[in-house]
Motif scaffolding. Structure first.
Motif, PDB file in Angstrom:
ATOM      1  N   VAL A  87      11.651   7.377   5.866  1.00 51.74           N
ATOM      2  CA  VAL A  87      10.767   7.531   4.703  1.00 51.74           C
ATOM      3  C   VAL A  87       9.448   8.166   5.126  1.00 51.74           C
ATOM      4  O   VAL A  87       8.953   9.094   4.468  1.00 51.74           O
ATOM      5  CB  VAL A  87      10.535   6.167   4.008  1.00 51.74           C
ATOM      6  CG1 VAL A  87       9.430   6.258   2.970  1.00 51.74           C
ATOM      7  CG2 VAL A  87      11.824   5.665   3.380  1.00 51.74           C
ATOM      8  N   VAL A  88       8.884   7.687   6.218  1.00 47.06           N
ATOM      9  CA  VAL A  88       7.619   8.265   6.697  1.00 47.06           C
ATOM     10  C   VAL A  88       7.811   9.743   7.016  1.00 47.06           C
ATOM     11  O   VAL A  88       6.982  10.579   6.642  1.00 47.06           O
ATOM     12  CB  VAL A  88       7.087   7.482   7.921  1.00 47.06           C
ATOM     13  CG1 VAL A  88       5.965   8.237   8.612  1.00 47.06           C
ATOM     14  CG2 VAL A  88       6.605   6.099   7.489  1.00 47.06           C
ATOM     15  N   ALA A  89       8.913  10.074   7.685  1.00 49.36           N
ATOM     16  CA  ALA A  89       9.183  11.485   8.006  1.00 49.36           C
ATOM     17  C   ALA A  89       9.301  12.320   6.733  1.00 49.36           C
ATOM     18  O   ALA A  89       8.762  13.435   6.656  1.00 49.36           O
ATOM     19  CB  ALA A  89      10.456  11.601   8.847  1.00 49.36           C
ATOM     20  N   LEU A  90       9.976  11.786   5.719  1.00 46.14           N
ATOM     21  CA  LEU A  90      10.114  12.521   4.455  1.00 46.14           C
ATOM     22  C   LEU A  90       8.756  12.748   3.792  1.00 46.14           C
ATOM     23  O   LEU A  90       8.484  13.837   3.286  1.00 46.14           O
ATOM     24  CB  LEU A  90      11.059  11.777   3.507  1.00 46.14           C
ATOM     25  CG  LEU A  90      12.540  11.842   3.881  1.00 46.14           C
ATOM     26  CD1 LEU A  90      13.342  10.818   3.097  1.00 46.14           C
ATOM     27  CD2 LEU A  90      13.085  13.243   3.658  1.00 46.14           C
ATOM     28  N   PHE A  91       7.898  11.756   3.816  1.00 44.59           N
ATOM     29  CA  PHE A  91       6.581  11.934   3.200  1.00 44.59           C
ATOM     30  C   PHE A  91       5.669  12.833   4.030  1.00 44.59           C
ATOM     31  O   PHE A  91       4.828  13.536   3.465  1.00 44.59           O
ATOM     32  CB  PHE A  91       5.934  10.590   2.866  1.00 44.59           C
ATOM     33  CG  PHE A  91       6.417  10.054   1.553  1.00 44.59           C
ATOM     34  CD1 PHE A  91       5.897  10.535   0.364  1.00 44.59           C
ATOM     35  CD2 PHE A  91       7.425   9.115   1.492  1.00 44.59           C
ATOM     36  CE1 PHE A  91       6.355  10.082  -0.861  1.00 44.59           C
ATOM     37  CE2 PHE A  91       7.897   8.645   0.272  1.00 44.59           C
ATOM     38  CZ  PHE A  91       7.354   9.138  -0.903  1.00 44.59           C
TER      39      PHE A  91
ATOM     40  N   ILE B 210       0.829  -1.213   0.000  1.00 50.14           N
ATOM     41  CA  ILE B 210       0.000   0.000   0.000  1.00 50.14           C
ATOM     42  C   ILE B 210       0.861   1.260   0.000  1.00 50.14           C
ATOM     43  O   ILE B 210       0.740   2.092  -0.900  1.00 50.14           O
ATOM     44  CB  ILE B 210      -1.011  -0.015   1.164  1.00 50.14           C
ATOM     45  CG1 ILE B 210      -2.035  -1.127   0.945  1.00 50.14           C
ATOM     46  CG2 ILE B 210      -1.704   1.352   1.304  1.00 50.14           C
ATOM     47  CD1 ILE B 210      -2.941  -1.385   2.121  1.00 50.14           C
ATOM     48  N   PRO B 211       1.754   1.448   0.982  1.00 51.28           N
ATOM     49  CA  PRO B 211       2.567   2.671   0.927  1.00 51.28           C
ATOM     50  C   PRO B 211       3.515   2.708  -0.273  1.00 51.28           C
ATOM     51  O   PRO B 211       3.695   3.762  -0.885  1.00 51.28           O
ATOM     52  CB  PRO B 211       3.331   2.674   2.255  1.00 51.28           C
ATOM     53  CG  PRO B 211       3.255   1.293   2.776  1.00 51.28           C
ATOM     54  CD  PRO B 211       1.998   0.687   2.216  1.00 51.28           C
ATOM     55  N   ILE B 212       4.093   1.572  -0.618  1.00 52.49           N
ATOM     56  CA  ILE B 212       5.012   1.564  -1.759  1.00 52.49           C
ATOM     57  C   ILE B 212       4.275   1.983  -3.028  1.00 52.49           C
ATOM     58  O   ILE B 212       4.714   2.870  -3.763  1.00 52.49           O
ATOM     59  CB  ILE B 212       5.662   0.170  -1.935  1.00 52.49           C
ATOM     60  CG1 ILE B 212       6.609  -0.127  -0.767  1.00 52.49           C
ATOM     61  CG2 ILE B 212       6.414   0.094  -3.257  1.00 52.49           C
ATOM     62  CD1 ILE B 212       7.092  -1.570  -0.716  1.00 52.49           C
ATOM     63  N   GLY B 213       3.156   1.360  -3.283  1.00 52.71           N
ATOM     64  CA  GLY B 213       2.389   1.679  -4.486  1.00 52.71           C
ATOM     65  C   GLY B 213       1.863   3.098  -4.490  1.00 52.71           C
ATOM     66  O   GLY B 213       1.912   3.800  -5.505  1.00 52.71           O
ATOM     67  N   ALA B 214       1.364   3.541  -3.334  1.00 56.00           N
ATOM     68  CA  ALA B 214       0.815   4.900  -3.250  1.00 56.00           C
ATOM     69  C   ALA B 214       1.898   5.947  -3.456  1.00 56.00           C
ATOM     70  O   ALA B 214       1.693   6.931  -4.185  1.00 56.00           O
ATOM     71  CB  ALA B 214       0.112   5.096  -1.904  1.00 56.00           C
TER      72      ALA B 214
ATOM     73  N   VAL C 114      -3.201  13.176  -2.201  1.00 58.97           N
ATOM     74  CA  VAL C 114      -4.069  12.127  -1.651  1.00 58.97           C
ATOM     75  C   VAL C 114      -3.307  10.797  -1.573  1.00 58.97           C
ATOM     76  O   VAL C 114      -3.409  10.072  -0.576  1.00 58.97           O
ATOM     77  CB  VAL C 114      -5.358  11.986  -2.497  1.00 58.97           C
ATOM     78  CG1 VAL C 114      -6.144  10.743  -2.114  1.00 58.97           C
ATOM     79  CG2 VAL C 114      -6.219  13.234  -2.365  1.00 58.97           C
ATOM     80  N   LEU C 115      -2.537  10.497  -2.597  1.00 57.32           N
ATOM     81  CA  LEU C 115      -1.751   9.259  -2.580  1.00 57.32           C
ATOM     82  C   LEU C 115      -0.714   9.254  -1.461  1.00 57.32           C
ATOM     83  O   LEU C 115      -0.442   8.204  -0.867  1.00 57.32           O
ATOM     84  CB  LEU C 115      -1.088   9.042  -3.937  1.00 57.32           C
ATOM     85  CG  LEU C 115      -2.044   8.569  -5.034  1.00 57.32           C
ATOM     86  CD1 LEU C 115      -1.427   8.763  -6.409  1.00 57.32           C
ATOM     87  CD2 LEU C 115      -2.440   7.117  -4.813  1.00 57.32           C
ATOM     88  N   ILE C 116      -0.138  10.398  -1.160  1.00 61.24           N
ATOM     89  CA  ILE C 116       0.808  10.476  -0.039  1.00 61.24           C
ATOM     90  C   ILE C 116       0.095  10.161   1.270  1.00 61.24           C
ATOM     91  O   ILE C 116       0.605   9.412   2.111  1.00 61.24           O
ATOM     92  CB  ILE C 116       1.509  11.848  -0.005  1.00 61.24           C
ATOM     93  CG1 ILE C 116       2.488  11.938  -1.169  1.00 61.24           C
ATOM     94  CG2 ILE C 116       2.223  12.074   1.328  1.00 61.24           C
ATOM     95  CD1 ILE C 116       3.088  13.311  -1.385  1.00 61.24           C
ATOM     96  N   VAL C 117      -1.100  10.700   1.442  1.00 59.19           N
ATOM     97  CA  VAL C 117      -1.875  10.423   2.663  1.00 59.19           C
ATOM     98  C   VAL C 117      -2.203   8.928   2.746  1.00 59.19           C
ATOM     99  O   VAL C 117      -2.048   8.306   3.814  1.00 59.19           O
ATOM    100  CB  VAL C 117      -3.159  11.278   2.710  1.00 59.19           C
ATOM    101  CG1 VAL C 117      -4.056  10.844   3.857  1.00 59.19           C
ATOM    102  CG2 VAL C 117      -2.807  12.751   2.829  1.00 59.19           C
ATOM    103  N   ILE C 118      -2.649   8.348   1.643  1.00 62.94           N
ATOM    104  CA  ILE C 118      -2.935   6.909   1.623  1.00 62.94           C
ATOM    105  C   ILE C 118      -1.686   6.116   1.994  1.00 62.94           C
ATOM    106  O   ILE C 118      -1.742   5.156   2.779  1.00 62.94           O
ATOM    107  CB  ILE C 118      -3.482   6.485   0.242  1.00 62.94           C
ATOM    108  CG1 ILE C 118      -4.872   7.076   0.025  1.00 62.94           C
ATOM    109  CG2 ILE C 118      -3.502   4.956   0.097  1.00 62.94           C
ATOM    110  CD1 ILE C 118      -5.398   6.952  -1.398  1.00 62.94           C
TER     111      ILE C 118
END
Length: 140
Positions: A77-81, A4-8, A34-38
């Protein structure tokens, strides 16, 4: 769950690139946001499952060290997004955003290395693949 996160997040990069080249970037810029939030929501769910796996790894083992690095990279990665999301929301999520794109691109590059380590955990060390007894059956 990791798909999910990789694809989004990869899809958000594609939407960003499209937003830079089309006449009306708004739907693609909004889509990227929206994809970043997903992806962030998916990352939280994947992290919960990852922590369950992590808690089963014995301290001092190569698998635990690899998993620790994998976890720290994923937190990065989460922090960057999150940063990319904030940059986009502050600037206006309906416009293409170079800084948001660059931060997301760095996030995806770090994600690639983390994914390599995740693959190593699963396919080399057998984490979350099968119990040792089940794995041993394949070699008898």
């Amino acid at each position: 769950m990791v798909t999910i996160p990789i694809g989004a997040w990869i899809s958000s990069l594609v939407f960003d690139i499209v937003a830079f080249v089309v006449d009306d970037p708004e739907p693609f810029a909004v889509g990227a946001t929206v994809l970043i939030v997903i992806g962030l929501i998916g990352a939280v769910l994947a992290a919960i499952l990852g922590l369950l796996d992590y808690s089963q790894l014995e301290n001092g083992t190569p698998a635990r060290r690899t998993a620790t690095t994998h976890m720290l990279l994923n937190l990065t990665v989460v922090a960057l997004f999150v940063i990319s999301l904030v940059v986009r929301l502050v600037a206006g999520a309906d416009e293409e955003n170079v800084l948001g794109f660059v931060v997301s691109l760095v996030g995806v590059l770090v994600l690639g290395f983390s994914g390599y380590l995740g693959g190593k955990l699963a396919y080399h060390f057998g984490v979350r693949v099968a119990a040792e007894g089940t794995q041993a059956e394949g070699f008898r």
